[in-house]
Design a protein around this motif. Structure first.
Motif, PDB file in Angstrom:
ATOM      1  N   GLU A  27      -1.303   0.691  -8.859  1.00  0.00           N
ATOM      2  CA  GLU A  27      -2.459   0.410  -8.019  1.00  0.00           C
ATOM      3  C   GLU A  27      -3.308  -0.707  -8.624  1.00  0.00           C
ATOM      4  OE1 GLU A  27      -4.847   3.829  -7.242  1.00  0.00           O
ATOM      5  OE2 GLU A  27      -5.721   2.911  -5.434  1.00  0.00           O
ATOM      6  N   ASP A  28      -3.493  -0.672  -9.963  1.00  0.00           N
ATOM      7  CA  ASP A  28      -4.325  -1.708 -10.599  1.00  0.00           C
ATOM      8  C   ASP A  28      -3.706  -3.100 -10.430  1.00  0.00           C
ATOM      9  OD1 ASP A  28      -2.233  -0.995 -12.257  1.00  0.00           O
ATOM     10  OD2 ASP A  28      -3.473  -0.535 -14.020  1.00  0.00           O
TER      11      ASP A  28
ATOM     12  N   TYR B 131      -1.791  -3.953  -7.953  1.00  0.00           N
ATOM     13  CA  TYR B 131      -1.950  -4.294  -6.542  1.00  0.00           C
ATOM     14  C   TYR B 131      -3.289  -4.963  -6.303  1.00  0.00           C
ATOM     15  CZ  TYR B 131      -2.673  -3.555  -1.531  1.00  0.00           C
ATOM     16  OH  TYR B 131      -2.955  -3.723  -0.207  1.00  0.00           O
ATOM     17  N   TYR B 132      -4.340  -4.409  -6.874  1.00  0.00           N
ATOM     18  CA  TYR B 132      -5.661  -5.007  -6.663  1.00  0.00           C
ATOM     19  C   TYR B 132      -5.815  -6.346  -7.385  1.00  0.00           C
ATOM     20  CZ  TYR B 132      -6.976  -0.861  -4.156  1.00  0.00           C
ATOM     21  OH  TYR B 132      -7.022   0.127  -3.219  1.00  0.00           O
TER      22      TYR B 132
ATOM     23  N   GLU C  75       0.850  -1.205   0.000  1.00  0.00           N
ATOM     24  CA  GLU C  75       0.000   0.000   0.000  1.00  0.00           C
ATOM     25  C   GLU C  75       0.876   1.242   0.000  1.00  0.00           C
ATOM     26  OE1 GLU C  75      -0.516  -1.787   3.596  1.00  0.00           O
ATOM     27  OE2 GLU C  75      -0.370  -3.215   1.952  1.00  0.00           O
TER      28      GLU C  75
END
Ligand SMILES: Nc1ncnc2c1ncn2[C@@H]1O[C@H](COP(=O)(O)OP(=O)(O)OP(=O)(O)O)[C@@H](O)[C@H]1O
Ligand SMILES: [Mg+2]
Length: 466
Positions: free
Chosen positions: A301-302, A304-305, A291
Motif C-alpha cells: 500500500e505504501d 502504491y501511494y 487498488e
C-alpha cells in the motif's frame, strides 16, 4: 440533375454475344458501344475512355491478356471486366493480376453480368465518397504524438502538461494498448529530464533476482554468473527518467527495494555495500487495478501511494469512441508503405464498422487492424472487407452456426467463414499469398480465385463479431 448514362464497351468476336449483351445492357440504362477485336478495344480505351470495358479473353488480333498488358504499359485506366470460358483458369488469374477489376465465366447468365457491373459501379461510387486523410505529410511526426480530442484525453493532456516539468513520480494505469508507454514517453520529452535518457524496464519479463540486478545492478560475484560488476537501470537513468512498465507484477521483495529508492533516492547494487545516489524521475505503468492488488495483499500500500503521487488513468478506447476517426487517419499516415505514397483512403462504411467494434486490445488493436487493412487493400480503398479484427479470442471463434443464423443460408455462411479464414491467413502472412495458401493447404491459384470472390461478397468480413 440526371447523371449521364454510364458508357460500357462490349468486346467480343462472337456477334451473338455482342448483340445479346448490347441489348441487355441498353435495357438496363447503359450506353453501349462494341468492339470486335483487341485492337479496337485499345483504340476505344485511348479515345473514348469508356467507364467500363466488358471484354472476352479470346479475341482475334490481340487477345484480352495482351490488351490488358498494353493498357497497363500505356497507362490506360479504363476498368475492365473479363469474360472467360470456365472458371479457375490461369487466364482469369492473369487478367486480375494485370489489373482487370473482375471476371465472369462463360457461359454466363445475364444476372451474373449485371451483378458484376453493379458491384463495380457501386464500389467506384464508394471510393468517390471517400474521406481524405487530413493533415500534411511533412508535418507528420510518427513518434510521440498522442491523438484524440475526447474529454478524457483532454484531461490526460492537461495532467501531462502540469506534471511533466515537476519531476514528480507518475503512475499510469489503463488496459493493455491504451497508450501508457506513449504517455510516459511524452512526459519525459516534455520534462526537465528530456536531455537525459529514458530507460525502460519491463518488470513482468524477469524473475525476481534478475529484475533486481537489472534495476540496481550487481557487484562481481554477487551470484552465480555475475562475472563482472554491472550498473543497473537506475544508475543508467541518472538525470533522466526510468519507466517501470508492468509494475503491478513486481514481487513484494523488489517492491520494498523500490520503495526505498523512491523515498531516499539511494540503493545498493546486488551483493554490494556502497550506497549509490541517483537523481532519476520515476514513471510507472500497470494494466492491473492496483487498488485491487493492494486489497489482495499483492502490492504494498505504501508503494502504491508513493508511485501514485500523480495518477494518470487512460480510459479504454470503447469509452472514447469519438477518438477513433482521428486515430484511423493518423495510423493511415503512420503506416503508409513509403513516405511519398499517395494518401490512403478508407470508406465511410469501414469507419462506421470500426466505431462499432469494442476494441478489447484498445488503440494497439486499432493500429494493428489498420496496418493489416493497408496490406490487404494493396493500396486501394480500404473497405469493410479489409477489416480483420482479432478473430481468435475467448468466446470469439469462427462459428459456422453463428454465421448461418446471421445470414440465413448455409452457402452464405460457409462463404463468410471461408472469407474470414482467408483474410486471417493473409494477414498472418503479411499479405504473402503463397504463404497464406500454404497455411490453408490450398494452391495459391485457388486462394487468388477465392480472394476475388471474397472481395466481392457484400457481407463485411468481420461484421457481426462485436
Ligand atoms: N492516443 C494515441 N495516439 C496515437 N497512438 C497511440 C495512442 N495510444 C496508443 N497509441 C499507439 O498504440 C500502440 C500501443 O500503445 P502503448 O504501447 O503506449 O500501450 P500500453 O498501454 O503501454 O500497452 P501495454 O499495456 O500492452 O504495454 C503504440 O504503437 C502507440 O504508439
Ligand atoms: Mg506498454
Amino acid at each position: 440533375m440526371a447523371r449521364e448514362p454510364r458508357r460500357i464497351l462490349v468486346a467480343d468476336d462472337d456477334p451473338t454475344i455482342r448483340t445479346l449483351l448490347q441489348d441487355f445492357l441498353e435495357g438496363e440504362g447503359y450506353e453501349v458501344s462494341v468492339a470486335l477485336d483487341g485492337e479496337q478495344v485499345l483504340s476505344e480505351a485511348r479515345d473514348t475512355k469508356p467507364d467500363l470495358i466488358l471484354m472476352d479473353v479470346r479475341m482475334p488480333k490481340l487477345d484480352g491478356i495482351a490488351v490488358l498488358e498494353r493498357m497497363k504499359s500505356e497507362g490506360l485506366s479504363s476498368p475492365v471486366i473479363v469474360m472467360t470460358a470456365f472458371g479457375g483458369s490461369t487466364l482469369a488469374i492473369k487478367a486480375i493480376q494485370l489489373g482487370a477489376y473482375d471476371y465472369v465465366t462463360k457461359p454466363f447468365d445475364l444476372d451474373e453480368i449485371s451483378e458484376a457491373i453493379e458491384r463495380f459501379f457501386e464500389r467506384q461510387q464508394l471510393s468517390g465518397e471517400l474521406r481524405h486523410v487530413r493533415g500534411r505529410a511533412d508535418a507528420f511526426n510518427p513518434n510521440d504524438k498522442i491523438i484524440g480530442n475526447s474529454p478524457a484525453m483532454q484531461s490526460v493532456y492537461k495532467t501531462i502538461g502540469k506534471v511533466a516539468a515537476s519531476g514528480a513520480t507518475v503512475l499510469i494505469s489503463g488496459e493493455t494498448g491504451t497508450g501508457k508507454e506513449l504517455v510516459a514517453q511524452t512526459i519525459h520529452t516534455n520534462s526537465m529530464f528530456s536531455q537525459g535518457p529514458l530507460v525502460k524496464v519491463n518488470c513482468a519479463a524477469l524473475p525476481e533476482t534478475l529484475l533486481e540486478s537489472e534495476l540496481f545492478g550487481h557487484e562481481k560475484g554477487a551470484f552465480t554468473g555475475a562475472v563482472n560488476q554491472r550498473k543497473g537501470r537506475f544508475e543508467l537513468a541518472h538525470k533522466g527518467t526510468i519507466f517501470l512498465d508492468e509494475v503491478g507484477d513486481m514481487s513484494l521483495g523488489t517492491q520494498k527495494k523500490l520503495l526505498r529508492v523512491l523515498q531516499e533516492h539511494e540503493f545498493e547494487r546486488v551483493g554490494g555495500i556502497s550506497t549509490i545516489k541517483v537523481d532519476t524521475r520515476v514513471i510507472a505503468a500497470t494494466n492491473k487495478k492496483l487498488e485491487e492488488e493492494v486489497a489482495a495483499g499483492n502490492f504494498r500500500e505504501d508503494l502504491y501511494y508513493r508511485l501514485g503521487v500523480i495518477h494518470i488513468h487512460l480510459p479504454p478506447l470503447r469509452e472514447r469512441k469519438e477518438d477513433i476517426p482521428d486515430l484511423v487517419d493518423y495510423f493511415l499516415q503512420k503506416h503508409r508503405p513509403h513516405p511519398d505514397a499517395a494518401p490512403l483512403d478508407i470508406s465511410q462504411e469501414a469507419v462506421n464498422l470500426l466505431m462499432e467494434h469494442d476494441w478489447p486490445g484498445n488503440v494497439r488493436e486499432l493500429e494493428n487492424t489498420i496496418e493489416r487493412a493497408i496490406i490487404l487493400s494493396q493500396g486501394g480503398v480500404i473497405t469493410t472487407h479489409h477489416l480483420v479484427f482479432n478473430l481468435i479470442r475467448p468466446g470469439r471463434t469462427l462459428d459456422l452456426r453463428d454465421a448461418l443464423q446471421r445470414t440465413g443460408s448455409l452457402r452464405a455462411a460457409m462463404e463468410e467463414v471461408e472469407a474470414r479464414l482467408i483474410f486471417e491467413a493473409l494477414s498472418q502472412a503479411n499479405g504473402d499469398q503463397q504463404q497464406a495458401a500454404e497455411s490453408l493447404g490450398i494452391p495459391v491459384e485457388e486462394l487468388r480465385r477465392k480472394l476475388s470472390l471474397a472481395e466481392s461478397t457484400k457481407e463485411a468480413v468481420g461484421a457481426g463479431q462485436s
